[in-house]
Write a protein that holds these residues in place. Structure first.
Motif, PDB file in Angstrom:
ATOM      1  N   PRO A 253       0.838  -1.206   0.000  1.00  0.00           N
ATOM      2  CA  PRO A 253       0.000   0.000   0.000  1.00  0.00           C
ATOM      3  C   PRO A 253       0.873   1.256   0.000  1.00  0.00           C
ATOM      4  CG  PRO A 253      -0.797  -1.588   1.610  1.00  0.00           C
ATOM      5  CD  PRO A 253       0.518  -2.113   1.110  1.00  0.00           C
ATOM      6  N   GLY A 254       0.566   2.196  -0.856  1.00  0.00           N
ATOM      7  CA  GLY A 254       1.329   3.442  -0.935  1.00  0.00           C
ATOM      8  C   GLY A 254       2.605   3.339  -1.728  1.00  0.00           C
ATOM      9  N   SER A 255       2.791   2.237  -2.435  1.00  0.00           N
ATOM     10  CA  SER A 255       4.077   2.021  -3.097  1.00  0.00           C
ATOM     11  C   SER A 255       4.376   3.024  -4.197  1.00  0.00           C
ATOM     12  CB  SER A 255       4.143   0.603  -3.678  1.00  0.00           C
ATOM     13  OG  SER A 255       3.135   0.417  -4.655  1.00  0.00           O
ATOM     14  N   GLY A 256       3.344   3.603  -4.812  1.00  0.00           N
ATOM     15  CA  GLY A 256       3.595   4.515  -5.920  1.00  0.00           C
ATOM     16  C   GLY A 256       3.611   5.979  -5.554  1.00  0.00           C
ATOM     17  N   GLU A 257       3.537   6.298  -4.259  1.00  0.00           N
ATOM     18  CA  GLU A 257       3.366   7.693  -3.853  1.00  0.00           C
ATOM     19  C   GLU A 257       4.550   8.570  -4.244  1.00  0.00           C
ATOM     20  OE1 GLU A 257       1.371  10.987  -2.159  1.00  0.00           O
ATOM     21  OE2 GLU A 257       0.689   9.005  -2.793  1.00  0.00           O
ATOM     22  N   PHE A 258       5.755   8.109  -4.013  1.00  0.00           N
ATOM     23  CA  PHE A 258       6.930   8.923  -4.343  1.00  0.00           C
ATOM     24  C   PHE A 258       6.969   9.214  -5.832  1.00  0.00           C
ATOM     25  CE2 PHE A 258      11.314   9.603  -5.599  1.00  0.00           C
ATOM     26  CZ  PHE A 258      11.771  10.505  -4.648  1.00  0.00           C
ATOM     27  N   LYS A 259       6.766   8.179  -6.645  1.00  0.00           N
ATOM     28  CA  LYS A 259       6.813   8.350  -8.094  1.00  0.00           C
ATOM     29  C   LYS A 259       5.694   9.275  -8.573  1.00  0.00           C
ATOM     30  CE  LYS A 259       7.896   4.736 -10.467  1.00  0.00           C
ATOM     31  NZ  LYS A 259       7.834   3.417 -11.173  1.00  0.00           N
ATOM     32  N   THR A 260       4.515   9.138  -7.974  1.00  0.00           N
ATOM     33  CA  THR A 260       3.390  10.002  -8.341  1.00  0.00           C
ATOM     34  C   THR A 260       3.695  11.454  -8.031  1.00  0.00           C
ATOM     35  OG1 THR A 260       1.785   8.228  -8.003  1.00  0.00           O
ATOM     36  CG2 THR A 260       0.947  10.486  -7.932  1.00  0.00           C
ATOM     37  N   ARG A 261       4.224  11.712  -6.849  1.00  0.00           N
ATOM     38  CA  ARG A 261       4.561  13.084  -6.455  1.00  0.00           C
ATOM     39  C   ARG A 261       5.666  13.657  -7.339  1.00  0.00           C
ATOM     40  NH1 ARG A 261       2.999  15.044  -1.315  1.00  0.00           N
ATOM     41  NH2 ARG A 261       1.630  13.600  -0.207  1.00  0.00           N
ATOM     42  N   ALA A 262       6.677  12.823  -7.655  1.00  0.00           N
ATOM     43  CA  ALA A 262       7.762  13.307  -8.507  1.00  0.00           C
ATOM     44  C   ALA A 262       7.243  13.689  -9.887  1.00  0.00           C
ATOM     45  CB  ALA A 262       8.843  12.243  -8.620  1.00  0.00           C
ATOM     46  N   ALA A 263       6.331  12.872 -10.450  1.00  0.00           N
ATOM     47  CA  ALA A 263       5.778  13.163 -11.775  1.00  0.00           C
ATOM     48  C   ALA A 263       4.870  14.386 -11.745  1.00  0.00           C
ATOM     49  CB  ALA A 263       5.004  11.949 -12.294  1.00  0.00           C
ATOM     50  N   ARG A 264       4.123  14.539 -10.671  1.00  0.00           N
ATOM     51  CA  ARG A 264       3.148  15.626 -10.592  1.00  0.00           C
ATOM     52  C   ARG A 264       3.774  16.950 -10.153  1.00  0.00           C
ATOM     53  NH1 ARG A 264      -0.598  14.162  -6.187  1.00  0.00           N
ATOM     54  NH2 ARG A 264       0.931  15.279  -4.897  1.00  0.00           N
ATOM     55  N   ASP A 265       4.643  16.888  -9.147  1.00  0.00           N
ATOM     56  CA  ASP A 265       5.144  18.115  -8.526  1.00  0.00           C
ATOM     57  C   ASP A 265       6.638  18.344  -8.721  1.00  0.00           C
ATOM     58  OD1 ASP A 265       2.523  18.393  -7.471  1.00  0.00           O
ATOM     59  OD2 ASP A 265       3.068  17.133  -5.761  1.00  0.00           O
ATOM     60  N   GLY A 266       7.340  17.374  -9.309  1.00  0.00           N
ATOM     61  CA  GLY A 266       8.780  17.498  -9.492  1.00  0.00           C
ATOM     62  C   GLY A 266       9.550  16.730  -8.430  1.00  0.00           C
ATOM     63  N   LEU A 267      10.791  16.384  -8.772  1.00  0.00           N
ATOM     64  CA  LEU A 267      11.602  15.558  -7.881  1.00  0.00           C
ATOM     65  C   LEU A 267      11.897  16.250  -6.563  1.00  0.00           C
ATOM     66  CD1 LEU A 267      13.213  12.984  -7.381  1.00  0.00           C
ATOM     67  CD2 LEU A 267      15.157  14.043  -8.554  1.00  0.00           C
ATOM     68  N   LYS A 268      12.176  17.552  -6.591  1.00  0.00           N
ATOM     69  CA  LYS A 268      12.480  18.268  -5.347  1.00  0.00           C
ATOM     70  C   LYS A 268      11.330  18.191  -4.366  1.00  0.00           C
ATOM     71  CE  LYS A 268      15.971  21.548  -6.959  1.00  0.00           C
ATOM     72  NZ  LYS A 268      16.348  22.989  -7.098  1.00  0.00           N
ATOM     73  N   SER A 269      10.117  18.318  -4.880  1.00  0.00           N
ATOM     74  CA  SER A 269       8.941  18.221  -4.023  1.00  0.00           C
ATOM     75  C   SER A 269       8.806  16.829  -3.428  1.00  0.00           C
ATOM     76  CB  SER A 269       7.684  18.579  -4.820  1.00  0.00           C
ATOM     77  OG  SER A 269       6.532  18.416  -4.029  1.00  0.00           O
ATOM     78  N   ALA A 270       9.054  15.808  -4.253  1.00  0.00           N
ATOM     79  CA  ALA A 270       8.964  14.435  -3.760  1.00  0.00           C
ATOM     80  C   ALA A 270      10.029  14.159  -2.698  1.00  0.00           C
ATOM     81  CB  ALA A 270       9.108  13.453  -4.922  1.00  0.00           C
ATOM     82  N   LEU A 271      11.234  14.689  -2.889  1.00  0.00           N
ATOM     83  CA  LEU A 271      12.299  14.510  -1.906  1.00  0.00           C
ATOM     84  C   LEU A 271      11.962  15.222  -0.602  1.00  0.00           C
ATOM     85  CD1 LEU A 271      15.435  14.873  -4.201  1.00  0.00           C
ATOM     86  CD2 LEU A 271      14.605  12.779  -3.109  1.00  0.00           C
ATOM     87  N   GLN A 272      11.337  16.396  -0.714  1.00  0.00           N
ATOM     88  CA  GLN A 272      10.917  17.104   0.485  1.00  0.00           C
ATOM     89  C   GLN A 272       9.866  16.296   1.248  1.00  0.00           C
ATOM     90  OE1 GLN A 272      11.996  19.650   2.142  1.00  0.00           O
ATOM     91  NE2 GLN A 272      10.297  19.646   3.620  1.00  0.00           N
ATOM     92  N   TRP A 273       8.950  15.691   0.519  1.00  0.00           N
ATOM     93  CA  TRP A 273       7.939  14.835   1.147  1.00  0.00           C
ATOM     94  C   TRP A 273       8.598  13.637   1.835  1.00  0.00           C
ATOM     95  CZ3 TRP A 273       6.810   9.761  -0.671  1.00  0.00           C
ATOM     96  CH2 TRP A 273       5.737   9.143  -0.024  1.00  0.00           C
ATOM     97  N   ARG A 274       9.601  13.059   1.175  1.00  0.00           N
ATOM     98  CA  ARG A 274      10.270  11.886   1.735  1.00  0.00           C
ATOM     99  C   ARG A 274      11.164  12.219   2.913  1.00  0.00           C
ATOM    100  NH1 ARG A 274      14.905   9.116  -1.772  1.00  0.00           N
ATOM    101  NH2 ARG A 274      16.111  10.735  -0.672  1.00  0.00           N
ATOM    102  N   ASP A 275      11.916  13.313   2.794  1.00  0.00           N
ATOM    103  CA  ASP A 275      12.992  13.595   3.741  1.00  0.00           C
ATOM    104  C   ASP A 275      12.710  14.762   4.679  1.00  0.00           C
ATOM    105  OD1 ASP A 275      14.383  11.606   2.369  1.00  0.00           O
ATOM    106  OD2 ASP A 275      15.355  13.047   1.033  1.00  0.00           O
TER     107      ASP A 275
END
Length: 285
Positions: A253-275
């Protein structure tokens, strides 16, 4: 041999493989990986070589796998050697972690010692390459770890339990933490660390006398050590980590969240969400 992604040379019985994509922080593309494996095998076959040194050009040893080379909407994404494209297997058998394990087990199985010299960063796939080397020396201030375990997948190569204590392995992998080279040496993850300005000199000081040992003696010692870890389950444990990568990366569950955020909002946004939460508490180096 001619290479495009690495530099290769032999001097004083030491074969040096330099990851040479500094503009990408030496991110591991399939082509780079292919050349590293080829250079390792060439060094093994060269009787003028006693041991092998892997290092990185530019500001980092290796920032990880170059995921743009493997996925992300490319019509013909580049694949590592041995990748099975069959519809029967590609989607669920973990062709990516299988390929990583296949490449870096080359180091384990090689008859000659392989030494890593780490500066800057050794993250994710870069930490896998580093950790599969027989001996690792690093700069005190370099950063090594596996942040993707916070949100993306388990490691391609489950080296943590084999390189450090259970307490440290669980702390590092569960939290996706990174540590400095100095701390990694204190943990027993690597052999030694040195001040960054002394790293080159000190590593050569370590390697010069070692390179004068008889290659067959070094080989016998490496094989004897490795067979002990094989008896403890090293190889089968690494192989068993492949299905967990598949489950964590694609089916949990939730396995695609990082990839979805990176595609939608950009990698920096996804990294901020992760880290971001770890950065807020001062745990991101």
């Amino acid at each position: 041999m001619e290479f495009e992604n690495i530099l290769y040379g032999v001097e004083d019985r030491i074969a040096t493989i330099t990851l040479n994509r500094p503009e990408k922080r030496n991110a591991l593309s399939p082509a780079l990986r292919r050349e590293v494996v080829a250079a390792l095998k060439a060094a093994e076959a060269d009787d003028e070589v006693t041991l092998i040194l892997i290092q990185g050009a530019g500001e980092a040893f290796c920032a990880g796998y170059d995921m743009n080379s493997y996925a992300g909407g490319q019509a013909n994404p580049e694949r590592p050697d041995g990748w099975n494209h069959s519809e029967l297997f590609e989607s669920w058998t973990g062709q990516f972690p299988r390929s990583c394990l296949r490449d870096w087990m080359t180091i384990w199985d090689l008859l000659k010692p392989v030494v890593a010299k780490v500066h800057g960063y050794a993250l994710a796939g870069g930490s896998e390459l580093m950790s599969m080397c027989d001996i690792v020396f690093a700069a005190d201030d370099c950063v090594m770890g596996y942040p993707p375990t916070r949100a993306q997948s388990t490691p391609d190569i489950e080296y943590f339990p084999w390189k450090m204590s259970m307490a440290q392995a669980k702390y590092m992998q569960l939290g996706g933490h990174s540590v400095t080279g100095q701390r990694a040496a204190e943990m027993g993850w690597i052999a030694k660390s040195y001040p960054a300005e002394e790293l080159d000199e000190q590593v050569m000081r370590e390697l010069r006398p070692m390179a004068k040992l008889h290659p067959a003696m070094l080989s016998a010692n490496k094989i004897a050590l490795n067979q002990t870890y094989e008896a403890m389950g090293f190889r089968s444990a690494l192989q068993s980590s492949v299905p967990w990568y598949v489950l964590a990366q694609g089916f949990r569950p939730g396995s695609g969240e990082f990839k979805t955020r990176a595609a939608r909002d950009g990698l920096k946004s996804a990294l901020q969400w992760r880290d971001g939460d770890f950065k807020e508490e001062g745990f991101v180096l």
